[in-house]
Scaffold this motif. Structure first.
Motif, PDB file in Angstrom:
ATOM      1  N   GLY A 164     -12.973   0.943   3.978  1.00  0.00           N
ATOM      2  CA  GLY A 164     -12.454  -0.390   3.744  1.00  0.00           C
ATOM      3  C   GLY A 164     -10.977  -0.503   4.062  1.00  0.00           C
ATOM      4  O   GLY A 164     -10.323   0.451   4.504  1.00  0.00           O
ATOM      5  N   LEU A 165     -10.426  -1.698   3.826  1.00  0.00           N
ATOM      6  CA  LEU A 165      -9.054  -2.036   4.203  1.00  0.00           C
ATOM      7  C   LEU A 165      -8.146  -1.998   2.979  1.00  0.00           C
ATOM      8  O   LEU A 165      -8.485  -2.524   1.913  1.00  0.00           O
ATOM      9  N   PHE A 166      -6.956  -1.384   3.156  1.00  0.00           N
ATOM     10  CA  PHE A 166      -5.958  -1.282   2.092  1.00  0.00           C
ATOM     11  C   PHE A 166      -4.659  -1.927   2.565  1.00  0.00           C
ATOM     12  O   PHE A 166      -4.408  -2.048   3.770  1.00  0.00           O
ATOM     13  N   VAL A 167      -3.798  -2.308   1.588  1.00  0.00           N
ATOM     14  CA  VAL A 167      -2.536  -2.957   1.914  1.00  0.00           C
ATOM     15  C   VAL A 167      -1.409  -2.306   1.126  1.00  0.00           C
ATOM     16  O   VAL A 167      -1.608  -1.841  -0.012  1.00  0.00           O
ATOM     17  N   HIS A 168      -0.225  -2.253   1.726  1.00  0.00           N
ATOM     18  CA  HIS A 168       0.948  -1.639   1.113  1.00  0.00           C
ATOM     19  C   HIS A 168       1.676  -2.639   0.226  1.00  0.00           C
ATOM     20  O   HIS A 168       2.057  -3.724   0.680  1.00  0.00           O
ATOM     21  N   ASP A 169       1.850  -2.284  -1.024  1.00  0.00           N
ATOM     22  CA  ASP A 169       2.605  -3.095  -1.983  1.00  0.00           C
ATOM     23  C   ASP A 169       3.990  -2.470  -2.107  1.00  0.00           C
ATOM     24  O   ASP A 169       4.207  -1.536  -2.893  1.00  0.00           O
ATOM     25  N   ASP A 170       4.943  -2.991  -1.326  1.00  0.00           N
ATOM     26  CA  ASP A 170       6.274  -2.382  -1.272  1.00  0.00           C
ATOM     27  C   ASP A 170       7.020  -2.531  -2.590  1.00  0.00           C
ATOM     28  O   ASP A 170       7.722  -1.606  -3.016  1.00  0.00           O
ATOM     29  N   ALA A 171       6.867  -3.671  -3.249  1.00  0.00           N
ATOM     30  CA  ALA A 171       7.614  -3.913  -4.491  1.00  0.00           C
ATOM     31  C   ALA A 171       7.269  -2.893  -5.567  1.00  0.00           C
ATOM     32  O   ALA A 171       8.130  -2.497  -6.363  1.00  0.00           O
ATOM     33  N   ASN A 172       6.027  -2.445  -5.597  1.00  0.00           N
ATOM     34  CA  ASN A 172       5.580  -1.507  -6.631  1.00  0.00           C
ATOM     35  C   ASN A 172       5.270  -0.122  -6.074  1.00  0.00           C
ATOM     36  O   ASN A 172       4.713   0.719  -6.785  1.00  0.00           O
ATOM     37  N   THR A 173       5.633   0.102  -4.799  1.00  0.00           N
ATOM     38  CA  THR A 173       5.447   1.396  -4.145  1.00  0.00           C
ATOM     39  C   THR A 173       4.025   1.918  -4.360  1.00  0.00           C
ATOM     40  O   THR A 173       3.800   3.002  -4.912  1.00  0.00           O
ATOM     41  N   ARG A 174       3.085   1.148  -3.940  1.00  0.00           N
ATOM     42  CA  ARG A 174       1.687   1.558  -4.087  1.00  0.00           C
ATOM     43  C   ARG A 174       0.871   0.979  -2.934  1.00  0.00           C
ATOM     44  O   ARG A 174       1.311   0.061  -2.235  1.00  0.00           O
ATOM     45  N   ILE A 175      -0.304   1.529  -2.756  1.00  0.00           N
ATOM     46  CA  ILE A 175      -1.256   1.035  -1.764  1.00  0.00           C
ATOM     47  C   ILE A 175      -2.504   0.607  -2.518  1.00  0.00           C
ATOM     48  O   ILE A 175      -3.080   1.395  -3.285  1.00  0.00           O
ATOM     49  N   ILE A 176      -2.913  -0.650  -2.313  1.00  0.00           N
ATOM     50  CA  ILE A 176      -4.018  -1.198  -3.078  1.00  0.00           C
ATOM     51  C   ILE A 176      -5.143  -1.638  -2.147  1.00  0.00           C
ATOM     52  O   ILE A 176      -4.918  -1.983  -0.983  1.00  0.00           O
ATOM     53  N   GLU A 177      -6.339  -1.632  -2.688  1.00  0.00           N
ATOM     54  CA  GLU A 177      -7.518  -2.003  -1.916  1.00  0.00           C
ATOM     55  C   GLU A 177      -7.620  -3.515  -1.801  1.00  0.00           C
ATOM     56  O   GLU A 177      -7.399  -4.247  -2.762  1.00  0.00           O
ATOM     57  N   THR A 178      -7.964  -3.999  -0.603  1.00  0.00           N
ATOM     58  CA  THR A 178      -8.227  -5.428  -0.407  1.00  0.00           C
ATOM     59  C   THR A 178      -9.682  -5.717  -0.772  1.00  0.00           C
ATOM     60  O   THR A 178     -10.433  -4.822  -1.174  1.00  0.00           O
ATOM     61  N   GLU A 179     -10.078  -6.976  -0.600  1.00  0.00           N
ATOM     62  CA  GLU A 179     -11.466  -7.336  -0.876  1.00  0.00           C
ATOM     63  C   GLU A 179     -12.429  -6.813   0.181  1.00  0.00           C
ATOM     64  O   GLU A 179     -13.645  -6.879   0.003  1.00  0.00           O
ATOM     65  N   VAL A 180     -11.904  -6.310   1.289  1.00  0.00           N
ATOM     66  CA  VAL A 180     -12.758  -5.849   2.386  1.00  0.00           C
ATOM     67  C   VAL A 180     -13.159  -4.405   2.133  1.00  0.00           C
ATOM     68  O   VAL A 180     -12.479  -3.463   2.542  1.00  0.00           O
ATOM     69  N   GLY A 181     -14.255  -4.221   1.435  1.00  0.00           N
ATOM     70  CA  GLY A 181     -14.811  -2.903   1.214  1.00  0.00           C
ATOM     71  C   GLY A 181     -16.039  -2.710   2.075  1.00  0.00           C
ATOM     72  O   GLY A 181     -16.847  -3.615   2.242  1.00  0.00           O
ATOM     73  N   LEU A 182     -16.189  -1.517   2.648  1.00  0.00           N
ATOM     74  CA  LEU A 182     -17.294  -1.249   3.567  1.00  0.00           C
ATOM     75  C   LEU A 182     -18.038   0.002   3.142  1.00  0.00           C
ATOM     76  O   LEU A 182     -17.454   0.904   2.539  1.00  0.00           O
ATOM     77  N   PRO A 183     -19.333   0.084   3.470  1.00  0.00           N
ATOM     78  CA  PRO A 183     -20.024   1.367   3.314  1.00  0.00           C
ATOM     79  C   PRO A 183     -19.420   2.379   4.275  1.00  0.00           C
ATOM     80  O   PRO A 183     -18.872   2.021   5.314  1.00  0.00           O
ATOM     81  N   PHE A 184     -19.515   3.642   3.937  1.00  0.00           N
ATOM     82  CA  PHE A 184     -18.872   4.680   4.734  1.00  0.00           C
ATOM     83  C   PHE A 184     -19.361   4.659   6.174  1.00  0.00           C
ATOM     84  O   PHE A 184     -20.551   4.564   6.452  1.00  0.00           O
ATOM     85  N   GLN A 185     -18.399   4.728   7.093  1.00  0.00           N
ATOM     86  CA  GLN A 185     -18.671   4.873   8.519  1.00  0.00           C
ATOM     87  C   GLN A 185     -17.506   5.658   9.100  1.00  0.00           C
ATOM     88  O   GLN A 185     -16.352   5.260   8.972  1.00  0.00           O
ATOM     89  N   PRO A 186     -17.757   6.825   9.697  1.00  0.00           N
ATOM     90  CA  PRO A 186     -16.660   7.735  10.049  1.00  0.00           C
ATOM     91  C   PRO A 186     -15.639   7.177  11.029  1.00  0.00           C
ATOM     92  O   PRO A 186     -14.492   7.644  11.051  1.00  0.00           O
ATOM     93  N   ASP A 187     -16.018   6.191  11.838  1.00  0.00           N
ATOM     94  CA  ASP A 187     -15.087   5.625  12.817  1.00  0.00           C
ATOM     95  C   ASP A 187     -14.616   4.228  12.441  1.00  0.00           C
ATOM     96  O   ASP A 187     -13.983   3.547  13.251  1.00  0.00           O
ATOM     97  N   ALA A 188     -14.945   3.779  11.239  1.00  0.00           N
ATOM     98  CA  ALA A 188     -14.577   2.422  10.823  1.00  0.00           C
ATOM     99  C   ALA A 188     -13.065   2.240  10.855  1.00  0.00           C
ATOM    100  O   ALA A 188     -12.306   3.098  10.401  1.00  0.00           O
ATOM    101  N   GLY A 189     -12.634   1.102  11.395  1.00  0.00           N
ATOM    102  CA  GLY A 189     -11.218   0.754  11.374  1.00  0.00           C
ATOM    103  C   GLY A 189     -10.387   1.310  12.497  1.00  0.00           C
ATOM    104  O   GLY A 189      -9.204   0.970  12.620  1.00  0.00           O
ATOM    105  N   LYS A 190     -10.947   2.165  13.359  1.00  0.00           N
ATOM    106  CA  LYS A 190     -10.143   2.727  14.445  1.00  0.00           C
ATOM    107  C   LYS A 190      -9.687   1.612  15.382  1.00  0.00           C
ATOM    108  O   LYS A 190     -10.452   0.737  15.751  1.00  0.00           O
ATOM    109  N   GLY A 191      -8.424   1.669  15.749  1.00  0.00           N
ATOM    110  CA  GLY A 191      -7.893   0.674  16.668  1.00  0.00           C
ATOM    111  C   GLY A 191      -7.635  -0.667  16.032  1.00  0.00           C
ATOM    112  O   GLY A 191      -7.583  -1.682  16.730  1.00  0.00           O
TER     113      GLY A 191
END
Length: 673
Positions: free
Chosen positions: A271-298
């Motif tokens: 799935g897709l994650f986003v950087h929260d600079d104000a709190n120095t953390r990375i959080i998950e977005t609503e876009v969650g996917l079942p596992f796929q080894p090449d998901a998100g490339k490019g």
């Protein structure tokens, strides 16, 4: 079994009736109403139906069921389909042999194309026909590269995702190494994998160097020159940890947040994650996917949205309130021919297209999201899968209306790793230097792109893919192939009759040709038609009428039909142009008959073949009122030319005597349903 015995007799519903005159037999099936699909003149034909092929902008991916809503679609095409009224050859693709094995990374620095191959860095020479000798051996393949401004000076930087750390250069000639043990990445336990540039700072994603080290969580680091007096890319400031397993991150890029501000995104196999600079953390977005080894490339931001691939699917993530996720990939309808199934490895945005690289090497099965659009909070899993077959790699472009093949590989199993758009090396005209680069089959390929929507007829320097003179003569290995979807006139039960095809072509000659062929009745294997019959080989400008199947013009019966257009030329500045092809055919319903019989119940005597007039009358009324079909025969059982007809009585009229006279004459109409 009851049968007809006399010459003036019929058998209806198992009962014999005398008749006065022979049975009248008529054809009751009629011609179906004609249909017109595409840009046709509806009053040009009285009885023939027609389908016009002169607009292919809907793109590829429609295999079966061409109709008025999909007339601009194709099943497969290597031709250019972006221009209404034109089907032309693909743009010329040129290649340069790799200096050393497969190329893994392409970038532009100081108006020069740099590639990495087998751990070495090379420059593409200004003639675009050869490479320099190795500029630097990094002792590891590059996992990513970036050109970043640091203290108002550009640097070319490579990550190796290994103990070799990173390599950087300020001039493209001399590179300096910063090994993993030197980096402030948990004492060498983390190694640099991906770069991005945000808020005037360089960021790197560092991952565990192996499964045996203590640190098993990836982390972001940023390079801030305020923390060191000399720029040497060794002192990095720690940032957020990545809440994912080691190796899950497949891309790091810049997109927009809800407030339309640029922000760092990380795509992963889940799935897709986003950087929260104000709190120095990375959080998950609503876009969650079942596992796929090449998901998100490019993953890439193009125009107003984020796009990323999962298998053959492409997802458009529109950040807003609410955010929406929709499917726009080449697998959204009927997919791609099996030979071109694959996994999206790289994506880049050009002025006119979102470009994807499909890697044709064997893939792993993995489900993707439901092929539709809606709020990301209501995901439905299932749909497309990545086939585990070795096929041909390809480059496809999407202009928000349809997908078009930009390049189709010819060697099974060769994989594409990287794409890159650049103006380098500079050429005399600006448009000539705007190119797409990619790697496959131990070669660097490139193709010129357009900055504007253009009419190829108006560009004298437009270059097309070509054939040899022998290939043009023999119609072999056509530079451009276009296959239509299967067409059955929305009727897969009744046969139709192919009459002719009117083809209007331009720029045709003995060295610039079009061949038109057809396949019948779903004669295909995995979507690739196996048997095509040539209808026309065209070397003269049209329009020209070509009857089916040849000059005899007797027509060809079909349940379903598809067409293939092959374009060939020997001149890179001339493409045969198929302006219009209009397919004419006739629809005819299944043959059915109607019958008229004059039943005579005025016979002398009390009975006819054992039935009184009243009994015949009662039996006839039963047949009329019967909700089921009734059998009708007027030939003896031993007459092979006729048999029972299943009919319904549609009309009854005649004379019925009054008073106590039970004689009557009845004319009945029977029809096959």
């Amino acid at each position: 079994m009851a049968s007809v015995l006399g010459e003036k007799e019929i058998l209806l519903n198992g009962v014999r009736y005398p008749i006065t005159v022979p049975v009248r037999k008529t054809l009751t099936s009629i011609f179906a109403p004609k249909i017109t699909i595409g840009d046709t003149t509806r009053d040009s034909e009285q009885r023939a139906s027609s389908v016009a092929f002169n607009d292919f902008r809907g793109g590829i991916g429609w295999h079966t069921g061409l109709d008025s809503t999909t007339f601009d679609r194709a099943w497969y095409s290597t031709c250019q389909t972006r221009y209404k009224g034109h089907l032309i050859l693909p743009r010329k693709t040129e290649s340069v042999d790799s200096p050393n094995g497969k190329i893994t990374n392409i970038n532009t620095f100081n108006n020069t194309i740099f590639v990495s191959a087998s751990s070495n860095i090379y420059k593409l020479n200004a003639n675009s026909a050869s490479f320099s000798s190795s500029v630097q051996n990094m002792n590891a393949d590059a996992s990513d590269s970036i050109v970043a401004q640091v203290n108002q000076k550009p640097y070319l930087i490579y990550a190796t995702n290994s103990a070799q750390g990173l390599w950087y250069s300020a001039d493209g000639s001399t590179f300096t190494q910063v090994s993993a043990s030197t980096l402030d990445f948990n004492g060498g336990h983390l190694v640099p994998k991906f770069f991005t540039y945000w808020q005037d700072k360089l960021y790197v994603l560092a991952e565990p160097s192996s499964g045996s080290v203590d640190t098993q969580q990836a982390r972001l680091f940023r390079y801030d020159i305020t923390h060191q007096s000399t720029i040497n890319f060794s002192v990095w400031q720690p940032d957020a940890y990545v809440p994912a397993e080691a190796g899950d991150v497949t891309a790091m890029f810049i997109g927009r947040d809800v407030a339309n501000n640029p922000i760092i995104y990380l795509n992963t196999t889940k799935g897709l994650f986003v950087h929260d600079d104000a709190n120095t953390r990375i959080i998950e977005t609503e876009v969650g996917l079942p596992f796929q080894p090449d998901a998100g490339k490019g993953s890439v931001k193009w125009r107003d949205a984020i796009y990323f691939g999962v298998g053959t699917g492409v997802y458009k993530y529109q950040v807003g309130d609410p955010s929406t996720l929709s499917v726009v990939g080449p697998d959204r309808d009927h997919g791609l021919p099996q030979n071109y199934q694959g996994t999206i490895i790289s994506m880049v945005g050009s002025h006119n297209d979102l470009l994807i690289a499909l890697d044709g090497k064997p893939g792993d099965e993995g489900s993707t999201l439901f092929s539709g659009s809606g709020n990301v909070g209501s995901q439905v899993h299932g749909g497309s899968t990545v086939l585990g077959d070795a096929g041909f790699s390809s480059i496809l472009g999407w202009n928000t209306r349809g997908w078009e093949f930009k390049w189709a590989g010819t060697q099974s199993g060769d994989n594409v790793v990287n794409m890159h758009i650049s103006n380098a090396p500079a050429e005399p005209t600006t448009d000539e230097s705007y190119k797409l680069y990619w790697n496959s089959s131990s070669k660097l390929f490139y193709q010129k792109l357009e900055r504007n929507i253009v009419n190829p007829d108006q560009l004298a320097t437009y270059e097309y893919q070509t054939n040899t003179a022998s290939e043009v003569t023999n119609y072999s290995n056509a530079a451009g192939i276009h296959e239509t979807p299967w067409f059955d006139a929305d009727d897969n039960i009744n046969d139709k009759l192919a009459l002719s095809m009117i083809i209007e072509g331009r720029k045709l000659s003995s060295t610039s040709r079009i061949r038109v062929s057809y396949a019948l009745n779903h004669d295909d294997s995995q979507g690739d038609a196996s048997t095509f019959t040539t209808l026309a080989s065209i070397t003269s400008n049209g329009p020209i009428n070509y009857p089916f199947p040849d000059a005899t013009a007797v027509g060809v019966s079909f349940s379903s039909i598809k067409f293939k257009f092959e374009l060939l030329t020997t001149s890179e500045n001339t493409s045969p142009d198929m302006v219009r092809a209009e397919f004419r055919f006739r629809k005819k319903l299944k043959t059915k008959y109607g019958f008229q019989a004059n039943i005579d119940m005025t016979f002398k005597g009390k009975t006819y073949k054992g039935n009184t007039r009243q009994q015949l009358k009662d039996n006839l009324e039963t047949a009329i009122e019967n909700n089921e079909l009734v059998k009708f025969r007027y030939k003896p059982a031993d007459d092979a030319s006729e048999s029972d007809y299943l009919t319904e009585i549609s009309s009854v009229s005649g004379f019925d005597m009054s008073g106590r006279d039970d004689r009557k004459q009845v004319t009945i109409q029977l029809v096959e349903p």
